[in-house]
Design a protein around this motif. Structure first.
Motif, short mmCIF file in Angstrom:
data_model
loop_
_atom_site.label_atom_id
_atom_site.label_comp_id
_atom_site.label_asym_id
_atom_site.label_seq_id
_atom_site.Cartn_x
_atom_site.Cartn_y
_atom_site.Cartn_z
N LEU A 49 72.31 -65.84 86.71
CA LEU A 49 72.00 -64.71 85.84
C LEU A 49 73.21 -64.27 85.01
N ARG A 50 74.41 -64.66 85.45
CA ARG A 50 75.62 -64.20 84.78
C ARG A 50 75.95 -65.05 83.56
N PRO B 299 72.53 -68.42 80.62
CA PRO B 299 72.06 -67.62 81.75
C PRO B 299 70.54 -67.75 81.88
N HIS B 300 70.05 -67.84 83.11
CA HIS B 300 68.61 -68.01 83.32
C HIS B 300 68.22 -67.46 84.68
N LEU B 301 66.94 -67.21 84.82
CA LEU B 301 66.42 -66.72 86.10
C LEU B 301 66.48 -67.84 87.13
N ARG C 43 61.95 -67.01 89.91
CA ARG C 43 61.63 -66.82 88.49
C ARG C 43 60.31 -66.09 88.31
N TYR D 151 70.36 -60.59 93.44
CA TYR D 151 69.69 -60.91 92.19
C TYR D 151 69.14 -59.65 91.52
N GLU E 150 71.74 -57.83 89.64
CA GLU E 150 72.25 -58.53 88.48
C GLU E 150 71.21 -58.69 87.36
N LEU E 151 69.92 -58.52 87.70
CA LEU E 151 68.87 -58.72 86.71
C LEU E 151 68.99 -57.77 85.52
N TYR F 48 71.68 -59.05 83.28
CA TYR F 48 71.20 -60.27 82.62
C TYR F 48 70.31 -59.92 81.43
#
Length: 636
Positions: A459-460, A508-510, A515, A548, A551-552, A555
């Motif tokens: 996510l970063r 950055p991605h889930l 997901r 997560y 951090e979401l 993101y």
């Protein structure tokens, strides 16, 4: 210039006053063990700090003098920069004095001070006789020009003169650069209640910092530095030349032993076969037959092995250098150029010493072909010498290469020019020269580190540049890391965004596993438009890990999928854009709070922070009670 750190050794026969002299210099009694005090002899090497002068910090090693404790003496002397040869005025040169001189010669110690002790027990005539005897013994050795100081440890006579001489001689010693890879041969390991495992040793090269990850070789044990002490004072780092005690986490006392080596990188070789250059003692000894058992002392390790000759079937007293091999019963950690002492296990005696030509040796045939190969390794071509020097440190200046290779300037310049043309040597602006394979290794470490980081923290936006540099700085100088980082960026393999560093192909991605769950949260946020709930309500009851969840929001903000409305509320970017368009469509060039409320039909709970967000993004400008649309009039 920064501070410099040195280790000096007190060597000489038992009862010649080494411990008393150390105490007179430092006010520290280095006899720590009960049996040492009871028998008035040193069994283990003792250590004491000598008061610093002009940024020079000195650890004194009081090495054992008794013949039975010669192995501790060898471990204590390994790694020292200067020796004080202690000789009592009332006894003169004794058998262990002779053996210590031989060991110091074999270990390559180049700087010496002769301290004649107990001068209160001798008149001037006796002092002259003793001095002349010492001069004769040191003639034709590297210590023949050593300065002489006459002292009495109990009264303090000559102590200040000895201190002055020590600091003057240290000015002639090549300072150990702390930019090399950290290496500390362990000579003591113990536990302290409530603290755990402690190891002690002299830092041969490089530096280690509190919190850094180290490896205990040859066992390959991973350990973390909990605490560092230098002479009982806590420090943030231990540097080359310092005597240090390091509290290690992740290992216990039973896993570590004297002779193990604490390192910060995988640059060091673990080996059980070494090619050596051997010089034997200057006296007749019982010939040593082919494949005889021997004990090699290198660093703080003492390991049994068999000696293998390629040009003879036995070794007798000789003035020649002998090129041979030691096949060890256990693995050790050595580098080319490391010094060693060779002893016969039965009867116990010192046979000789020398230096390691090849740390990772193979098995060779008996005969002149092997001797020629070993001689070539020993002598080395200029290219070999430069390559060897650059393999030990990531980057060296031209002056440092001159010192390490002993080449003349013209020869070194030719090697560098040919190496840079061939791509095997790279010039690092403002730093010096590096082996291309060293840079390639660091590049690979960086890429692997970032790849692992992206896998864990998808996510970063990337890894913090400071964190990346710091994590590699125990093995490489920071300017060298910066250069390599810029090099990878220039080649398009990395990208930098603000304070972050990432692989060029990374976005950055889930995380794949979560997901679907996370997309449900984002969809719910989007559907709520401006009338959003607090973020905690969207994630309540979700099985997604807390790391997560925390951090979401970052993101979503970093990837511009959301905007921060308040400290605990986000709005979806599409909802934000739709609201801006709706407000723009239903107002003129300017509007007040009432007009905005009518246009958007939302409560003040959402309206006020929404309008403040427009101001922050320069979509509107507040002028008293009204807001004016900017030229853009739309989100940037």
């Amino acid at each position: 210039m920064g501070d410099k750190y040195y280790t000096i050794g007190m060597a000489g026969h038992i009862d010649h006053g080494k411990t008393a002299l150390t105490k007179a210099l430092t006010n520290v009694d280095t006899d720590r063990l009960k049996e040492e005090k009871e028998r008035n002899i040193s069994i283990e090497a003792g250590y004491a700090p000598l008061q610093a002068a002009n940024g020079t910090h000195v650890s004194i090693v009081d090495v054992p003098g008794h013949e039975r404790f010669i192995r501790q003496m060898i471990a204590g002397v390994a790694g020292i920069d200067l020796v004080v040869l202690v000789i009592a005025a009332d006894e003169g040169v004794m058998p262990q004095t002779e053996e210590h001189i031989e060991i110091l010669r074999f270990l390559g110690i180049e700087h010496c001070i002769v301290a004649i002790t107990k001068i209160d027990r001798a008149d001037e005539e006796i002092l002259e006789i003793v001095t002349e005897d010492v001069r004769e013994r040191l003639e034709k050795t590297r210590f023949q020009d050593a300065p002489y100081v006459y002292v009495d440890s109990l009264s303090g006579t000559g102590i200040e003169k000895l201190k002055e001489t020590i600091f003057a001689e240290l000015e002639k010693v090549t300072f150990r650069d702390s930019f090399g890879s950290f290496r500390l041969p362990i000579d003591q390991v113990f536990t302290v209640q409530g603290q755990g495992t402690i190891v002690r040793g002299t830092v041969y090269e490089g530096k280690a910092e509190k919190g850094s990850q180290l490896t205990v070789l040859p066992k390959g044990l991973k350990a973390k530095v909990r605490q560092i002490q230098v002479h009982h004072e806590e420090q943030q780092q231990a540097r080359a030349g310092q005597r240090a005690a390091i509290n290690l986490g992740g290992v216990n006392k039973e896993q570590i032993s004297r002779g193990d080596v604490l390192v910060a990188s995988d640059h060091f070789l673990v080996t059980d076969t070494v090619d050596i250059v051997l010089k034997v003692v200057n006296e007749t000894f019982t010939p040593l037959k082919q494949r005889s058992p021997v004990k090699i002392h290198v660093g703080t390790s003492e390991v049994m092995g068999k000696i293998v000759f390629f040009d003879r079937n036995e070794l007798a007293q000789t003035n020649d250098e002998v090129l041979c091999q030691i096949r060890l019963d256990e693995e050790i950690v050595v580098r080319r150029g490391d010094r060693f002492i060779l002893r016969r296990p039965t009867p116990v005696e010192t046979l000789g010493g020398g230096w390691v030509i090849e740390p990772k040796a193979g098995k060779y045939r008996f005969g002149e072909e092997t001797i020629s190969m070993l001689r070539s390794k020993m002598e080395g071509t200029p290219e070999d010498l430069v390559a060897d020097a650059l393999s030990k440190q990531p980057v060296l200046s031209f002056q440092q290469l001159l010192q390490d290779t002993s080449l003349i300037e013209e020869a070194l310049q030719n090697v560098i020019e040919e190496g840079t043309a061939a791509g095997t040597i790279l010039e690092i602006p403002g730093q010096g020269y590096s082996a291309a394979k060293t840079i390639a290794k660091l590049e690979n470490e960086m890429l692997q580190m970032l790849s692992a980081y992206h896998e864990e923290f998808s996510l970063r936006a990337g890894m913090g540049k400071a964190e990346l540099v710091q994590s590699l700085s125990t093995a490489y100088p920071k300017p060298f890391i910066e250069y390599t980082l810029n090099r990878l960026t220039g080649k398009g393999e990395l990208k930098k965004d603000r304070q972050y560093v990432a692989l060029a192909v990374f976005e950055p991605h889930l995380p794949k596993k979560w997901r679907a769950r996370m997309e449900e949260m984002v969809t719910a946020l989007k559907e709520d438009g401006l009338a959003v709930k607090k973020w905690d309500e969207y994630v309540a009851g979700t099985p997604v890990p807390k790391a997560y969840i925390s951090e979401l929001p970052v993101y979503l903000l970093e990837t511009k999928q959301a905007e921060r409305l308040t400290d605990d509320m986000l709005i979806h970017r599409q909802a934000f854009q739709a609201a801006v368009a709706q407000l723009r469509q239903n107002t003129g060039e300017s509007f007040d709070l009432k007009e905005a409320k009518e246009a958007l039909n939302i409560s003040r709970k959402y309206l006020i922070p929404f309008l403040e967000l427009l101001d922050q993004q320069n979509i509107t400008i507040r002028q008293e009670e009204k807001r004016q649309w900017t030229k853009e009039g739309q989100p940037s």
